[in-house]
Design an enzyme around this catalytic site. Sequence first.
Site, mmCIF file in Angstrom:
data_model
loop_
_atom_site.group_PDB
_atom_site.id
_atom_site.type_symbol
_atom_site.label_atom_id
_atom_site.label_comp_id
_atom_site.label_asym_id
_atom_site.label_seq_id
_atom_site.Cartn_x
_atom_site.Cartn_y
_atom_site.Cartn_z
ATOM 1 N N PHE A 157 -55.540 63.970 -77.213
ATOM 2 C CA PHE A 157 -56.918 63.531 -76.892
ATOM 3 C C PHE A 157 -57.548 64.421 -75.823
ATOM 4 O O PHE A 157 -58.693 64.836 -75.932
ATOM 5 C CB PHE A 157 -56.934 62.089 -76.385
ATOM 6 C CG PHE A 157 -56.845 61.051 -77.465
ATOM 7 C CD1 PHE A 157 -57.693 61.095 -78.569
ATOM 8 C CD2 PHE A 157 -55.922 60.017 -77.388
ATOM 9 C CE1 PHE A 157 -57.620 60.135 -79.569
ATOM 10 C CE2 PHE A 157 -55.832 59.055 -78.384
ATOM 11 C CZ PHE A 157 -56.682 59.117 -79.469
ATOM 12 N N SER A 161 -67.066 47.437 -70.917
ATOM 13 C CA SER A 161 -67.332 47.458 -72.363
ATOM 14 C C SER A 161 -66.116 48.055 -73.042
ATOM 15 O O SER A 161 -65.392 48.858 -72.445
ATOM 16 C CB SER A 161 -68.596 48.269 -72.668
ATOM 17 O OG SER A 161 -68.603 49.483 -71.955
ATOM 18 N N ASP A 192 -68.812 64.582 -83.757
ATOM 19 C CA ASP A 192 -67.829 65.668 -83.734
ATOM 20 C C ASP A 192 -68.084 66.618 -84.888
ATOM 21 O O ASP A 192 -68.328 66.192 -86.014
ATOM 22 C CB ASP A 192 -66.416 65.086 -83.826
ATOM 23 C CG ASP A 192 -65.964 64.538 -82.484
ATOM 24 O OD1 ASP A 192 -66.293 65.167 -81.455
ATOM 25 O OD2 ASP A 192 -65.309 63.489 -82.466
ATOM 26 N N HIS A 210 -66.148 51.732 -69.130
ATOM 27 C CA HIS A 210 -66.127 51.637 -70.595
ATOM 28 C C HIS A 210 -64.720 52.050 -71.023
ATOM 29 O O HIS A 210 -64.231 53.103 -70.616
ATOM 30 C CB HIS A 210 -67.175 52.604 -71.173
ATOM 31 C CG HIS A 210 -67.212 52.650 -72.670
ATOM 32 N ND1 HIS A 210 -67.919 51.742 -73.435
ATOM 33 C CD2 HIS A 210 -66.649 53.515 -73.551
ATOM 34 C CE1 HIS A 210 -67.797 52.050 -74.720
ATOM 35 N NE2 HIS A 210 -67.021 53.122 -74.820
ATOM 36 N N GLU A 261 -64.568 49.968 -76.469
ATOM 37 C CA GLU A 261 -64.877 50.740 -77.679
ATOM 38 C C GLU A 261 -63.802 50.512 -78.745
ATOM 39 O O GLU A 261 -62.612 50.543 -78.455
ATOM 40 C CB GLU A 261 -64.961 52.228 -77.315
ATOM 41 C CG GLU A 261 -65.384 53.086 -78.486
ATOM 42 C CD GLU A 261 -65.732 54.501 -78.034
ATOM 43 O OE1 GLU A 261 -66.506 54.665 -77.068
ATOM 44 O OE2 GLU A 261 -65.209 55.440 -78.651
HETATM 45 C C1 LIG Z 1 -68.723 57.526 -75.214
HETATM 46 C C2 LIG Z 1 -68.502 58.443 -76.379
HETATM 47 C C3 LIG Z 1 -68.494 57.937 -77.670
HETATM 48 C C4 LIG Z 1 -68.308 58.775 -78.777
HETATM 49 N N1 LIG Z 1 -68.322 58.232 -80.038
HETATM 50 C C5 LIG Z 1 -68.265 59.052 -81.116
HETATM 51 C C6 LIG Z 1 -68.410 58.547 -82.452
HETATM 52 O O1 LIG Z 1 -68.556 57.346 -82.665
HETATM 53 N N2 LIG Z 1 -68.354 59.420 -83.475
HETATM 54 C C7 LIG Z 1 -68.188 60.767 -83.286
HETATM 55 O O2 LIG Z 1 -68.165 61.520 -84.271
HETATM 56 N N3 LIG Z 1 -68.037 61.280 -82.049
HETATM 57 C C8 LIG Z 1 -68.092 60.453 -80.966
HETATM 58 N N4 LIG Z 1 -67.976 60.980 -79.700
HETATM 59 C C9 LIG Z 1 -67.719 62.405 -79.531
HETATM 60 C C10 LIG Z 1 -69.032 63.198 -79.503
HETATM 61 O O3 LIG Z 1 -69.680 63.136 -80.744
HETATM 62 C C11 LIG Z 1 -68.637 64.612 -79.198
HETATM 63 O O4 LIG Z 1 -68.234 64.706 -77.847
HETATM 64 C C12 LIG Z 1 -69.652 65.653 -79.568
HETATM 65 O O5 LIG Z 1 -68.939 66.900 -79.568
HETATM 66 C C13 LIG Z 1 -70.867 65.767 -78.643
HETATM 67 O O6 LIG Z 1 -71.682 64.682 -78.720
HETATM 68 P P1 LIG Z 1 -72.939 64.499 -77.719
HETATM 69 O O7 LIG Z 1 -73.688 63.344 -78.190
HETATM 70 O O8 LIG Z 1 -72.479 64.544 -76.339
HETATM 71 O O9 LIG Z 1 -73.722 65.860 -78.053
HETATM 72 P P2 LIG Z 1 -74.970 66.593 -77.396
HETATM 73 O O10 LIG Z 1 -75.456 65.922 -76.182
HETATM 74 O O11 LIG Z 1 -75.933 66.830 -78.491
HETATM 75 O O12 LIG Z 1 -74.313 67.978 -76.960
HETATM 76 C C14 LIG Z 1 -73.464 68.691 -77.850
HETATM 77 C C15 LIG Z 1 -73.296 70.132 -77.363
HETATM 78 O O13 LIG Z 1 -74.518 70.827 -77.591
HETATM 79 C C16 LIG Z 1 -75.050 71.304 -76.367
HETATM 80 N N5 LIG Z 1 -76.505 71.098 -76.473
HETATM 81 C C17 LIG Z 1 -77.181 69.942 -76.422
HETATM 82 N N6 LIG Z 1 -78.508 70.147 -76.605
HETATM 83 C C18 LIG Z 1 -78.649 71.477 -76.797
HETATM 84 C C19 LIG Z 1 -79.753 72.318 -77.064
HETATM 85 N N7 LIG Z 1 -80.997 71.837 -77.175
HETATM 86 N N8 LIG Z 1 -79.529 73.660 -77.199
HETATM 87 C C20 LIG Z 1 -78.282 74.169 -77.092
HETATM 88 N N9 LIG Z 1 -77.182 73.415 -76.849
HETATM 89 C C21 LIG Z 1 -77.371 72.089 -76.711
HETATM 90 C C22 LIG Z 1 -74.378 70.474 -75.263
HETATM 91 O O14 LIG Z 1 -74.304 71.168 -74.035
HETATM 92 C C23 LIG Z 1 -73.005 70.268 -75.871
HETATM 93 O O15 LIG Z 1 -72.194 71.405 -75.695
HETATM 94 C C24 LIG Z 1 -68.116 60.166 -78.574
HETATM 95 C C25 LIG Z 1 -68.101 60.692 -77.268
HETATM 96 C C26 LIG Z 1 -68.296 59.855 -76.174
HETATM 97 C C27 LIG Z 1 -68.281 60.431 -74.789
#
Ligand SMILES: Cc1cc2nc3c(=O)[nH]c(=O)nc-3n(C[C@H](O)[C@H](O)[C@H](O)COP(=O)(O)OP(=O)(O)OC[C@H]3O[C@@H](n4cnc5c(N)ncnc54)[C@H](O)[C@@H]3O)c2cc1C
Length: 287
Positions: free
Chosen positions: A212, A8, A102, A262, A10
Site C-alpha cells: 500500500f 469516518s 487510479d 478517516h 472507508e
Molecule cells: C481518501 C481517498 C480516497 C480514494 N478513493 C479512491 C476510489 O474510490 N477509487 C479510486 O480509483 N481511487 C481512489 N483513491 C486514489 C486516487 O484516485 C488516487 O490517489 C489518484 O491517483 C489521484 O486522485 P486525486 O483525486 O487526488 O487526483 P487529482 O487531484 O486530480 O490529482 C492527480 C494528479 O494530477 C495532478 N494534477 C491535478 N490537476 C492538474 C492539472 N490541472 N494539471 C496538471 N496536473 C494536475 C496532481 O498534482 C496529481 O499528481 C483515493 C484516494 C484518497 C486519498
Amino acid sequence: MPSPFHSSFELFPPRTPEGVAKLGAVLQQLAALRPEYFSVTYGAGGSDQDGTYETLLTVVKHTGIEAAPHLTCVGSTREHVAALLERYRAAGVKRIVALRGDLPATALSPAAPGDFHYASELVSFIRQTHGDHFQIEVAAYPEMHPQAPGPGADFENFRRKVEAGADAAITQLFYNADSYFDFMERCGKAGITIPIVPGIMPITSFASITRFTAGCGADLPRWVRLRLEELQFDKAGLLDFGLAVVTRLCETLLKNGAPGLHFYTINQAEPMLRLFKNLGIGAPASV
Ligand SMILES: Cc1cc2nc3c(=O)[nH]c(=O)nc-3n(C[C@H](O)[C@H](O)[C@H](O)COP(=O)(O)OP(=O)(O)OC[C@H]3O[C@@H](n4cnc5c(N)ncnc54)[C@H](O)[C@@H]3O)c2cc1C
C-alpha cells in the site's frame, strides 16, 4: 452518543460472496464506534459503480448512518456523471468523495481519459449542476501525489480543488505525523481553511502495508518497516506493534489539532475495534 472526535470509515464494495455475507456483521461492529459517515470506494480493484451503489444502500440499511460514494473521473462522460449524481441524490446522498481515480501504472499522463481529467474538474461540475446540495470531499497528499512533478505543483493542484468548491479533504495514508503538520502549515499560509482529515490505515500485515505505501508513495519509516519485517511471521506480535504505532499516530494528530480521522478499514472491523479501545473510545467490552 457520537465518539469524542469526528471519524469516518472507508469501505470497498465486496467482490466475493463471502465478502458480501460478512459485510452486515462488519458494519454493525463499525457502527458501534459511532462514525460520522461511511464512505464507499469506486473503481479501486475494478469495482463498478453498481457495486458502490449497492454497498451504499447496505450501509444505510444496516446502520442508518450516512454513506458517501466515491466518484472518479477515469473514463467518465459528463452524461454518466450527471446520471450518477441524480441517482445518488434520489437515494438521499448528501456527501461525495470526488477523485481523479487510479490510472494504470503504464499511464503516460496524469490526466484521466474521459470528459474529466482531474478531480478539480469533477468538483466544478458537481457544484455547477447541484449547487451546495452535496458536501464535497477531495484527496490531499501531505507527502505529495506520486505523479506530481514536485510538492509545489501538487500543492497548487490541491488549491485548485479547494477553489473549485471542495468543502473538506481526506489525506492519503501516512505514518509520519510531521508531513501532515507541514501540509497544514502550508495551507495556513495559503489561506486554505477547509478541514483536512488525516487518512489512517491500520497495520495488520507486513506484505500489505509495504504494498500500500509503495503504491501511493507514502513513507513507511525505516524503523517501522524493520520491526514489521522481523515480526511478519508472528501475527500477534505484528498486530500489537502495528496497533501501538497507529495509536500513537492518531493520538499525536488529535492532540495537535486534526479535525477528525478517516479510517481505511479494508472492510475489517477488528483492527478498528482494537484501535478505538486503545484510544479510550467506547468499544464493546468483548474486544
Ligand atoms: C481518501 C481517498 C480516497 C480514494 N478513493 C479512491 C476510489 O474510490 N477509487 C479510486 O480509483 N481511487 C481512489 N483513491 C486514489 C486516487 O484516485 C488516487 O490517489 C489518484 O491517483 C489521484 O486522485 P486525486 O483525486 O487526488 O487526483 P487529482 O487531484 O486530480 O490529482 C492527480 C494528479 O494530477 C495532478 N494534477 C491535478 N490537476 C492538474 C492539472 N490541472 N494539471 C496538471 N496536473 C494536475 C496532481 O498534482 C496529481 O499528481 C483515493 C484516494 C484518497 C486519498
